[in-house]
Motif scaffolding. Structure first.
Motif, PDB file in Angstrom:
ATOM      1  N   GLY A 261     -49.650  49.617  28.810  1.00  0.00           N
ATOM      2  CA  GLY A 261     -49.355  48.298  29.372  1.00  0.00           C
ATOM      3  C   GLY A 261     -48.073  47.703  28.823  1.00  0.00           C
ATOM      4  N   LEU A 262     -47.814  47.946  27.524  1.00  0.00           N
ATOM      5  CA  LEU A 262     -46.575  47.450  26.931  1.00  0.00           C
ATOM      6  C   LEU A 262     -45.364  48.110  27.583  1.00  0.00           C
ATOM      7  CD1 LEU A 262     -45.166  45.765  24.761  1.00  0.00           C
ATOM      8  CD2 LEU A 262     -45.474  47.675  23.181  1.00  0.00           C
ATOM      9  N   VAL A 263     -45.451  49.432  27.792  1.00  0.00           N
ATOM     10  CA  VAL A 263     -44.354  50.132  28.467  1.00  0.00           C
ATOM     11  C   VAL A 263     -44.165  49.578  29.874  1.00  0.00           C
ATOM     12  CG1 VAL A 263     -43.572  52.367  29.327  1.00  0.00           C
ATOM     13  CG2 VAL A 263     -44.675  52.208  27.087  1.00  0.00           C
ATOM     14  N   LEU A 264     -45.288  49.370  30.577  1.00  0.00           N
ATOM     15  CA  LEU A 264     -45.203  48.783  31.911  1.00  0.00           C
ATOM     16  C   LEU A 264     -44.595  47.386  31.853  1.00  0.00           C
ATOM     17  CD1 LEU A 264     -45.925  48.792  34.964  1.00  0.00           C
ATOM     18  CD2 LEU A 264     -48.176  47.889  34.305  1.00  0.00           C
ATOM     19  N   GLY A 265     -44.973  46.618  30.816  1.00  0.00           N
ATOM     20  CA  GLY A 265     -44.481  45.251  30.698  1.00  0.00           C
ATOM     21  C   GLY A 265     -42.975  45.170  30.540  1.00  0.00           C
ATOM     22  N   VAL A 266     -42.392  46.146  29.826  1.00  0.00           N
ATOM     23  CA  VAL A 266     -40.933  46.157  29.686  1.00  0.00           C
ATOM     24  C   VAL A 266     -40.279  46.298  31.057  1.00  0.00           C
ATOM     25  CG1 VAL A 266     -38.977  47.381  28.693  1.00  0.00           C
ATOM     26  CG2 VAL A 266     -41.044  47.041  27.334  1.00  0.00           C
ATOM     27  N   GLY A 267     -40.828  47.199  31.864  1.00  0.00           N
ATOM     28  CA  GLY A 267     -40.281  47.358  33.213  1.00  0.00           C
ATOM     29  C   GLY A 267     -40.531  46.145  34.081  1.00  0.00           C
ATOM     30  N   LEU A 268     -41.741  45.560  33.957  1.00  0.00           N
ATOM     31  CA  LEU A 268     -42.039  44.369  34.754  1.00  0.00           C
ATOM     32  C   LEU A 268     -41.157  43.197  34.348  1.00  0.00           C
ATOM     33  CD1 LEU A 268     -45.950  44.437  34.956  1.00  0.00           C
ATOM     34  CD2 LEU A 268     -44.310  44.898  36.781  1.00  0.00           C
TER      35      LEU A 268
END
Length: 479
Positions: free
Chosen positions: A331-338
């Motif tokens: 989720g953290l990795v996704l959050g950087v992209g989001l």
């Protein structure tokens, strides 16, 4: 037991990892909101940082009945006009090298197609004096009524340059053809405005609210006098009714207002993350319940081999912790992209948002929140199934007699309904308020989500029959 927990998690990885998608989405949206605000804050600080402020102190008048009114992004769109005589009082204060009365007002720049140049930005006309010479990207300050300067962004977006003829509508008058004398790029002229700058005499004639009024004062300190010291002297000389800010204070305020930390858009993103996490709690709870029910004989065998109830509970919680850690990192990795995606979205809909196209900022606080939220969600969701796992009677479970889930209590159903209704009321109240009350929206949505969590078991049987009806007609009970 630790090895057993890991192997059990891997054995059910298909169901649990798909369930973890809810945590990944929720953590991603929450982390993305933090990434967006941190990145935008850093960009705003860099954009408005001014190691050599053009002005030492700005003096504004305070409206009657109002306190501190300085909170706008440009610092001058809402300035209360003051008597021009204040300029003489300020000039006589010790430590003042120069005091300039700034005139600001409406000035609409017309594009080559004859339409007003806007793009969601506010029009700003103001006087430009010689202190702006160091802020020019091209050309010079305006020298007469037929010349103006414009801001760098407008020049780039519309292809205007020094020497071009443009038309300007000042203070609701007729369009007037003028020449672009210069292009200015100053921290005090943010992207939120379309600037048309006149020489002081032309600004007084075209923009002044009244012949004997100025919008505000810009004061330059004499050698050896600091901005803070000059501000205090001016405050003592002018008394109440005025606001005074140093150049550094104005830069910090503009940076805060350019960062969308309190904006409705980012609160909406954060709200979406909370809803996703609450939904994830329901999915994870159900998934753990189903997986543990299918493993009833396995758990009973462990009890017969000497495992205690506490060990079984800890085993389930270890599985949920591992799931939470893996989902939180994803989720953290996704959050950087989001976060980068949110910045592009806000940039396309709100021109006042600071540029977030620079380096993405991932603060330690964002990492800590992502891990805490993800792991905490998994542990809270698995707590009920973990307790039930410890209560499995060994001998009946070995025979395949799995305990049925208990009936849903009336109190839980009533509490869930009350939460859902109260949440809907808060959402409606917040949406109908002017301006919209984002706090009501957040609280109402959370209450609705909790109400649905409480009502879920009570509604599940009816919903299952409704959803299964069309399939049963085609494929029978197996379908």
């Amino acid at each position: 037991m630790l090895r057993y927990s890991v192997r059990s998690l891997l054995a059910a990885r298909g169901r649990l990892l798909l369930t973890a998608a809810a945590i990944v989405l929720g953590v991603g949206v929450v982390a993305g909101t933090f990434v967006l605000t941190d990145t935008a804050g850093a960009a705003a600080d860099a954009a408005y940082a001014d190691p050599d402020p053009r002005v030492d102190v700005v003096v504004r008048a305070t409206s009657r009945g109002e306190g501190e009114v300085f909170s706008d992004i440009t610092g001058e769109l809402f300035a209360e006009p003051m008597p021009a005589s204040v300029l003489d009082r300020v000039a006589r204060v010790g430590g003042v090298a120069a005091a300039i009365g700034v005139i600001s007002g409406d000035a609409h720049l017309l594009g080559r197609d004859g339409r007003v140049v806007s793009g969601g930005r506010a029009p700003l006309g103001r006087s430009i004096d010689g202190s702006f010479a160091g802020r020019l990207r091209a050309g010079r300050v305006p020298g007469g009524p037929g010349e103006v300067v414009i801001d760098r962004r407008t020049a780039l977006d519309h292809g205007f340059g020094v020497g071009d003829r443009v038309r300007v509508v000042a203070s609701g008058g007729e369009p007037r053809a003028v020449t672009v004398a210069g292009v200015v790029d100053a921290p005090e002229i943010p992207d939120a405005v379309v600037l048309v700058g006149y020489d002081p005499a032309s600004a007084r004639r075209l923009l002044a609210p009244a012949p004997d009024r100025v919008s505000y004062l810009e004061v330059h300190a004499a050698a050896g006098v600091g901005p803070g010291q000059l501000r205090d002297r001016l405050a003592a000389a002018l008394g109440s009714g005025y606001q005074l800010f140093t150049g550094a204070e104005l830069a910090a305020e503009r940076a805060r207002n350019a960062t969308p930390t309190e904006g409705g858009d980012t609160q909406l993103f954060f709200l979406a993350g909370v809803v996703a996490l609450l939904t994830g709690m329901l999915l994870i709870r159900n998934s753990f319940g189903i997986v543990l029910a299918s493993r009833a004989r396995e758990l009973a065998l462990l009890r017969c081999l000497g495992a205690s109830r506490a060990q079984l509970r800890r085993s389930v919680l270890v599985e949920s912790s591992i799931l939470g850690v893996v989902a939180s990192v994803a989720g953290l990795v996704l959050g950087v992209g989001l976060g980068a995606g949110f910045g592009v979205l806000l940039r396309s809909t709100d021109e006042a948002v600071a540029d977030v196209t620079g380096a993405t900022r991932v603060a330690p606080r964002t990492v800590a929140v992502a891990l805490a939220v993800g792991v905490g969600t998994a542990l809270v969701s698995a707590w009920g199934p973990a307790r039930r796992a410890g209560r499995v009677p060994p001998v009946p479970a070995l025979r395949g007699e799995v305990l049925a889930l208990g009936q849903v209590g009336r109190g839980r159903t009533l509490a869930g309904a009350a939460l859902a209704v109260a949440g809907a009321g808060l959402v409606l109240a917040g949406a109908r308020a002017d301006p919209v009350e984002s706090g009501f929206l957040l609280a109402g949505t959370a209450a609705i989500a909790l109400g649905v969590l409480a009502l879920g078991p009570a509604l599940a049987w009816s919903l299952a029959r409704l959803l299964a009806a069309p399939i049963r007609r085609v494929a029978g009970v197996a379908g």
